[in-house]
Design a protein around this motif. Structure first.
Motif, mmCIF file in Angstrom:
data_model
loop_
_atom_site.group_PDB
_atom_site.id
_atom_site.type_symbol
_atom_site.label_atom_id
_atom_site.label_comp_id
_atom_site.label_asym_id
_atom_site.label_seq_id
_atom_site.Cartn_x
_atom_site.Cartn_y
_atom_site.Cartn_z
ATOM 1 N N SER A 35 0.698 0.328 5.206
ATOM 2 C CA SER A 35 1.641 -0.774 5.401
ATOM 3 C C SER A 35 2.125 -1.580 4.314
ATOM 4 O O SER A 35 3.256 -1.855 3.932
ATOM 5 N N LEU A 39 5.758 -1.766 2.728
ATOM 6 C CA LEU A 39 6.586 -2.765 3.098
ATOM 7 C C LEU A 39 7.059 -3.207 1.518
ATOM 8 O O LEU A 39 7.912 -4.393 1.601
ATOM 9 N N VAL A 44 10.398 -4.729 7.573
ATOM 10 C CA VAL A 44 9.756 -4.387 8.452
ATOM 11 C C VAL A 44 10.278 -3.482 9.535
ATOM 12 O O VAL A 44 9.734 -2.541 10.070
ATOM 13 N N VAL A 47 10.149 -0.134 8.148
ATOM 14 C CA VAL A 47 8.934 0.449 7.792
ATOM 15 C C VAL A 47 8.271 0.994 9.163
ATOM 16 O O VAL A 47 7.680 1.913 9.234
#
Length: 328
Positions: A35, A39, A44, A47
């Motif tokens: 993550s 990112l 967000v 993603v």
């Protein structure tokens, strides 16, 4: 800074933490690392669905390490900053070879592609180490709370403020606050749990902190991409492994430079990279150029793994082909 300010922020985080897929269940270094890489300079909202797709295809770092480069690069297409994808591959294989993720910031820094921020984030969030990850949101909140105009002063202030034993939660609390209330423009100070402790809010000009970065003018380049059709198929190639968009699917073409492209283009797509802008001139051609490539059905372009530059160039070419020509 009074420790009660940190306690207030942690309480606020416990009550309002965003429900993000990489935060669910036990803290998993693979999920945290994946993550954080995704990112970097990507929202967000963008993603989240891509993260889920990655986990569905490659649920463990070992599975990712065993995947083909082109499959990973294709799945990454559209996320941008493609050097991250190549670093992702190298790092996954290094972790799989050693058997697990290292658990300290200093050891994580030794993995391919892990910079200071990512190593600190994984160490703090996944392993509970008192590391201090400072991303854009953390930097902005800390700068405002402490009234710091100079970004270079933020890491030391953050390190002194992060509560011992809670660095992972506190970093995520700052990230959430920066994303929701302490935004770059029009921050909602009245709803912020740190308003009474914030020097920028007390001064009445939170947007002045930190001082804005000086924007440099980006050079402009031109390039040619060949548009080669065979019925409902288009000829694609794979870019060289090294360099910008390395290993990604693409329309064939030459190098990009600052000289204008003196060609009769079917379409021109303007694209912005971090350090320069590009006009990609899509030019019809009858035969494929020398070298390896493949015929990609136009109805399955979404499966080709085209990065945004070439996906938009293809869309521009198709649109131009559909538009009626003016009579001479």
């Amino acid at each position: 800074m009074d420790a009660t300010a940190a306690a207030k922020l942690l309480d606020h985080y416990q009550a309002t933490a965003r429900d993000l897929p990489w935060r669910r269940g036990e803290r998993d270094p693979y999920r945290t690392w994946l993550s954080e890489v995704m990112l970097q300079q990507t929202t967000v909202a963008t993603v989240t669905p891509r993260f889920r797709r990655f986990l569905e295809r490659w649920p463990t770092v070992e599975a990712l390490a065993a995947a083909k480069d082109e499959d990973i690069l294709g799945e990454w297409a559209g996320l941008g900053y493609y050097a991250r994808a190549r670093n992702l591959i190298a790092c996954a294989r290094a972790v799989a070879e050693r058997g697990s993720f290292p658990e300290t910031e200093s050891e994580l820094r030794k993995l391919p592609g892990l910079g200071a921020y990512t190593a600190a984030a994984v160490a703090a969030i996944a392993f509970g180490e008192d590391a201090v990850p400072v991303d854009t949101n953390v930097e902005r909140v800390v700068a405002r709370v402490f009234g710091l105009a100079n970004r270079a002063d933020v890491p030391a202030a953050a390190k002194a403020w992060f509560p011992t034993g809670r660095h992972g939660d506190f970093a995520q609390a700052l990230m959430d606050l920066g994303a929701s209330l302490c935004r770059p423009k029009k921050p909602e100070c009245g709803r912020c749990p740190l308003e009474a402790d914030c020097r920028a809010a007390a001064l009445g000009k939170p947007e002045a902190f930190p001082a804005p970065k000086v924007k440099k003018e980006r050079p402009h380049r031109h390039g040619v991409a060949w548009w080669i059709r065979r019925g409902d198929e288009v000829w694609l190639v794979r870019r060289p492994a090294e360099g910008l968009l390395g290993g990604m699917a693409a329309l064939p073409g030459g190098e990009w430079d600052e000289a204008p492209a003196m060609v009769n283009a079917l379409a021109i797509h303007r694209h912005g990279f971090t350090h320069f802008t590009l006009d990609l001139h899509v030019v019809p051609r009858v035969e494929p150029p020398p070298g390896e490539g493949w015929w990609q059905p136009l109805g399955e372009l979404d499966r080709a793994g085209l990065p945004t530059l070439y996906r938009r160039a293809v869309e521009a070419a198709l649109k131009s082909e559909r538009e009626p020509r003016l009579a001479d």
